[in-house]
Enzyme design. Structure first.
Site, PDB file in Angstrom:
ATOM      1  N   GLY A   1       0.819  -1.211   0.000  1.00  7.28           N
ATOM      2  CA  GLY A   1       0.000   0.000   0.000  1.00  7.28           C
ATOM      3  C   GLY A   1       0.854   1.264   0.000  1.00  7.28           C
ATOM      4  CB  SER A   2       0.209   4.599   1.436  1.00  5.66           C
ATOM      5  OG  SER A   2      -1.062   4.688   0.848  1.00  5.66           O
TER       6      SER A   2
END
Lengths: 390, 577
Positions: free
Chosen positions: B297-298
């Site tokens: 993810g981020s």
């Protein structure tokens, strides 16, 4: 005068020279070796089974004490006493041999009824019976030397008595004791002058009978075949013998050292009784075996020398008894050692003076005492009593 | 008179003659006996001794001591202690079956069951009854002297740290062979060579003496891991309490020493106690930090920024337009939470802009982007050597389509392990140098490979510091006294046919202290169940707790200025020599 003479003869110490040093020394050496070897051979199994590693040493020491007392008593009692009481001794021997066969009286161990319980100890009746019968046969030869030397009947009468005792022994059953008793008594009769053709025909008959007996009982047949080739069945019938041979073989020249036997560690059954020789040979090697055989040779040699001297002095009873005892101890030792080395089938005979066992040890000591007495009596200056009376 | 004398001397002469015969017979017999003794003791001696040896001598194994596993300071993590196993020869024991009851009582087992066990195996000669008893108990049973009952010396593995280091250390089976973790990976190193000796046995099978040593046992070698048990414990405690507090399904923490590449701590939840083998739950044995994959993810965005700076198209102060707060790539709309407008690329990290990151990624050459990500180690096994480690997945750029390159920018479409991610973060801390990670203590920092320029690394570090700042997504990762650089990730879990609606992984990757990075830490918590799932809410606090404790333990000097809060004064006082 006659009372005084009797008093002199009843003195505790026999006249003439004292203890025969060779016989005494050999005997002491043998019982000492016996104590050591019984201890060594039993220490592990006693510890495991009885929880007391020195149990057999303690018991054998007590028996040895009793044996010493028995030897001293025999040494102090004039041989005439035995000679005169020979018939009662014979009776006593038969009573013992019969008693042990009465159910509930005799004690059975491993399928053989050989022991009479006597308080804390058990008496193996064949041991005293053997000596008692030997005394009777010696007295018979003394009394009937002429008849024995000349007639078949004079020979067959004592043989019949001995054979009867052997039948009782075989009923226990105790094949080994019967063999030794018969052979020893036959030896005394042989030396006592029986005609050779009578002797040899009887010896042949006896051998045939023994062979027949051996072959009629399945357990004896099994022992016999196991003895012929123990390695054919080393884990069952040949077990004891192969273990014994292994023990002896491990000994080599000087042995694995006192206490170092491995075979005594539950491999070899009866390691402290009938097979103590194997443990001895393992721990002390060929040197030890030679020493042991020489010690027995010394005992036999001294007993036969005493016998010869007694005969020369006209003491026929003392001579025959010494001869009989010497042959008995020598034969039993030789048979036991031969069994241990796989030359004879397993018998259940002890190594005299060495193996663990109270009855055997005490009786053997008593027998040595008798020979020592005979030696002392015939070392008396030959003409002393006669010279004084004339 | 003279006739009598004559006959007497006849008797005497005959007696003497026959006595001589008997004496000769005895002499002969004794000589034969001696001859036989010579035969047995000298000639047949070899055969008999061999027969004896065949009965007395046995080859017995000697168990070798397995090497100890320690942490970097020598604290024991796995030690072998001697134990005894009781075994029986059913054949022998059944011969003394009256004593089975006694044995059963001593072992605390039902007698009939034991007897049944024995009668089912009457032909076997070796049968374990009880493994790994304390030696004093085994001795008590041996002292009963029940036939056919024996003991065997073995070694049992104990794990003093228990659950705390269980996943990394792994465990051995009952035969002392490594089954999991480092016990498996370093089994040849740890396990010794069992020796053999020839023993003299009595007929009951007991060894009386050692005759000769055929082969001495070679004890295994000790293994010093890179773990710091103190930090490991901190991480374990922090992770466990957060996983419990958030009712999360699982979680991992990896702490690397940026300077050496060593793994200082590696913990997972749920854990298991390697000392307790009764509850065997295979799923719990996995060292998820090395074996389980997730989409980062981020927390992946810093690597996109790094690639952008490396490409030369962007500078640290370049701007990117994220208006109108979403972009449409193919059939997919990529959104930010709100429209950030035109922002410096730092803001892409600070605010975790998906649109910004995607725009940047799409502006880069796929081969260049791939090559940077590849050199960070994504899609490759690390050098940890941990058994069952996953390589993760980074598709080759030839297979990327536009949408793939776009979602890659915010950490979807690839998978990583926590260990891999921590290694990649450590590169920022190490000025762009990649050091091989190691679970074993290293004496000197191993040779490093340059992945990105020092300038790029420093820029990304600076940008990541803003994430922890007042406007960032990970304010809870802030440490008192230490500057922190990091990045959050809140990842929807992939599920069959797409992404699950309400199952998330909360991630935080961070470095501290930011001015001279020492620790690279990755925290991943899977499926928090209480409605809170942001990386900044769930993972960042764990990072903060662990990092603060670890930095103190390591005696790292605080680097935050000005130092005027009470907390910081305390920390400074503590770190002073």
């Amino acid at each position: 005068m006659s009372a005084a003479r009797r008093a002199t003869q009843a003195l505790p110490l026999p006249p003439g020279r004292q203890l025969d040093p060779w016989l005494t020394g050999a005997t002491l050496a043998l019982v000492t070796l016996g104590l050591i070897m019984v201890t060594s051979a039993s220490i592990t199994s006693a510890d495991r089974e009885l929880g007391a590693p020195f149990q057999y040493l303690i018991r054998q020491s007590l028996y040895l004490g009793a044996g010493g007392v028995a030897a001293a008593v025999c040494y102090l009692i004039p041989l005439r006493v035995w000679e005169r009481g020979a018939f009662f001794l014979l009776l006593g021997a038969f009573v013992l041999l019969l008693m042990v066969l009465i159910p509930g009286v005799g004690r059975e161990v491993n399928g053989s009824t050989r022991w009479l319980p006597m308080g804390p100890v058990n008496l193996q009746v064949s041991e005293p019976a053997r000596l008692m019968i030997l005394i009777f046969i010696s007295s018979y030869v003394t009394r009937r030397s002429k008849v024995l030397a000349e007639t078949l009947g004079g020979f067959m009468k004592p043989v019949g008595i001995v054979a009867a005792a052997c039948v009782l022994l075989l009923a226990e059953p105790d094949f080994g004791a019967a063999t030794v008793l018969f052979a020893t008594c036959l030896g005394v009769l042989f030396a006592g002058g029986v005609r050779l053709r009578y002797f040899f025909s009887l010896a042949a008959t006896a051998l045939l009978a023994l062979a027949a007996l051996a072959l009629t009982s399945p357990y004896r047949v099994r022992r016999l075949t196991a003895f012929m080739d123990p390695w054919a069945d080393p884990y069952d019938a040949g077990f004891q013998l192969t273990q014994s041979l292994i023990a002896i073989g491990r000994g080599e020249w000087i042995g694995v050292g006192l206490g170092g036997s491995v075979q005594k560690l539950f491999y070899l059954p009866e390691a402290h009784t009938d097979f103590v020789f194997a443990v001895y040979a393992e721990e002390l090697g060929l040197i030890g075996v030679i020493a042991l055989v020489l010690l027995y040779g010394l005992v036999v040699w001294r007993a036969l020398t005493v016998a010869a001297r007694c005969i020369d002095r006209g003491h026929i009873f003392a001579g025959c008894l010494s001869f009989g005892i010497g042959s008995w101890l020598g034969a039993q030792a030789a048979i036991n050692i031969a069994v241990n080395m796989g030359m004879l089938p397993t018998k259940g005979l002890t190594l005299p003076l060495v193996s663990f066992g109270g009855s055997s040890l005490v009786v053997c000591c008593a027998a040595i005492g008798l020979v020592l007495r005979a030696s002392a009596e015939c070392n008396r200056p030959p003409n002393r009593s006669r010279g004084r009376s004339s | 008179m003279s006739r009598m004398r004559f006959s007497k001397s006849m008797f005497q002469r005959r007696f003497h003659r026959r006595l001589l015969v008997v004496a000769v017979i005895f002499s002969a017999a004794f000589l034969v006996l001696l001859g036989r003794a010579v035969q047995l003791q000298l000639l047949d001696q070899e055969f008999l001794a061999r027969q004896g040896d065949a009965r007395h001598l046995r080859v017995a194994p000697i168990a070798a001591h397995r090497g100890m596993i320690t942490d970097r300071h020598g604290e024991p993590l796995a030690v072998s202690t001697p134990v005894d196993s009781i075994w029986v020869n059913p054949k022998q024991l059944l011969e003394a079956s009256d004593r089975v009851g006694e044995l059963a009582r001593a072992l605390g087992r039902p007698s009939d069951r034991l007897l049944g066990l024995l009668t089912q195996n009457p032909d076997r000669e070796f049968f374990y009854l009880t493994r790994h008893m304390p030696p004093y108990k085994a001795e008590a049973i041996l002292d009963l002297e029940i036939p056919g009952v024996y003991t065997q010396r073995e070694y049992r593995r104990y794990y003093p740290a228990g659950e705390v280091a269980g996943h990394v250390i792994g465990f051995t089976n009952i035969d002392d062979q490594g089954l999991e973790g480092l016990e498996l990976a370093y089994d040849p190193w740890l396990s010794g060579q069992p020796g053999a000796k020839r023993v003299l046995r009595d007929r009951l099978g007991r060894a009386i003496e050692n005759v000769e040593s055929i082969r001495a046992p070679q004890a295994g070698r000790d293994l010093m891991t890179s773990l710091d048990l103190r930090i490991q414990y901190l991480a374990y405690r922090a992770l466990k309490s957060m996983v419990q507090q958030q009712s999360a399904r699982a979680g991992s923490v990896v702490i690397l020493d940026v300077v050496t590449g060593e793994v200082l701590a590696m913990v997972n939840q749920p854990g298991y106690n390697p000392n307790d083998r009764r509850r065997f739950d295979v799923a719990r044995f996995r060292n998820q930090a090395a074996t389980d994959l997730f989409e980062p993810g981020s927390s992946f965005k810093p690597f996109i920024i790094a690639a952008a700076l490396e490409s030369g198209r962007y500078q640290a102060d370049s701007f990117i337009d994220t208006s109108p707060g979403y972009i449409i790539v193919g059939a997919k709309t990529i959104e930010d939470k709100r429209n950030l407008g035109r922002v410096p690329i730092t803001r892409v990290l600070t605010k975790s802009s998906n649109v910004g990151a995607s725009r940047i990624a799409l502006s880069l050459d796929a081969p260049q982007l791939w090559s940077v990500l590849d050199s960070f180690g994504f899609g490759q096994l690390t050098s940890s050597g941990f058994p069952g480690e996953s390589a993760g997945l980074l598709n080759h750029h030839e297979h990327w389509r536009e949408i793939g390159q776009a979602v890659l920018a915010y950490g979807y479409g690839l998978s990583v392990t926590p260990l891999q991610l921590a290694q990649a973060y450590a590169i920022f801390g190490a000025g762009g140098l990649k050091r091989p990670v190691s679970l074993i203590a290293v004496e000197e920092p191993p040779a490093a490979v340059r992945v990105i320029s020092a300038a790029t690394a420093a820029s990304v570090m600076q940008m990541m510091e803003t994430v922890v700042g007042p406007e960032g997504t990970a304010r809870k990762a802030k440490l008192a006294g230490y500057r922190v650089a990091g990045k959050t990730g809140t990842v929807r879990k992939a599920a069959a046919g797409g992404y699950a609606e309400n199952r998330y992984t909360a991630v935080f990757g961070g470095l501290a202290p930011a001015s001279r990075p020492r620790l690279a830490i990755v925290v991943a918590i899977h499926e928090p169940g209480n409605g809170v799932y942001y990386g900044g809410e769930v993972a960042a606090p764990v990072f903060a707790e662990v990092a603060a404790g670890a930095l103190r333990v390591l005696g790292v000097a605080p680097d935050e200025t000005p130092a005027d809060t009470a907390d910081q004064r305390v920390i400074q006082a503590m770190s002073r020599p």
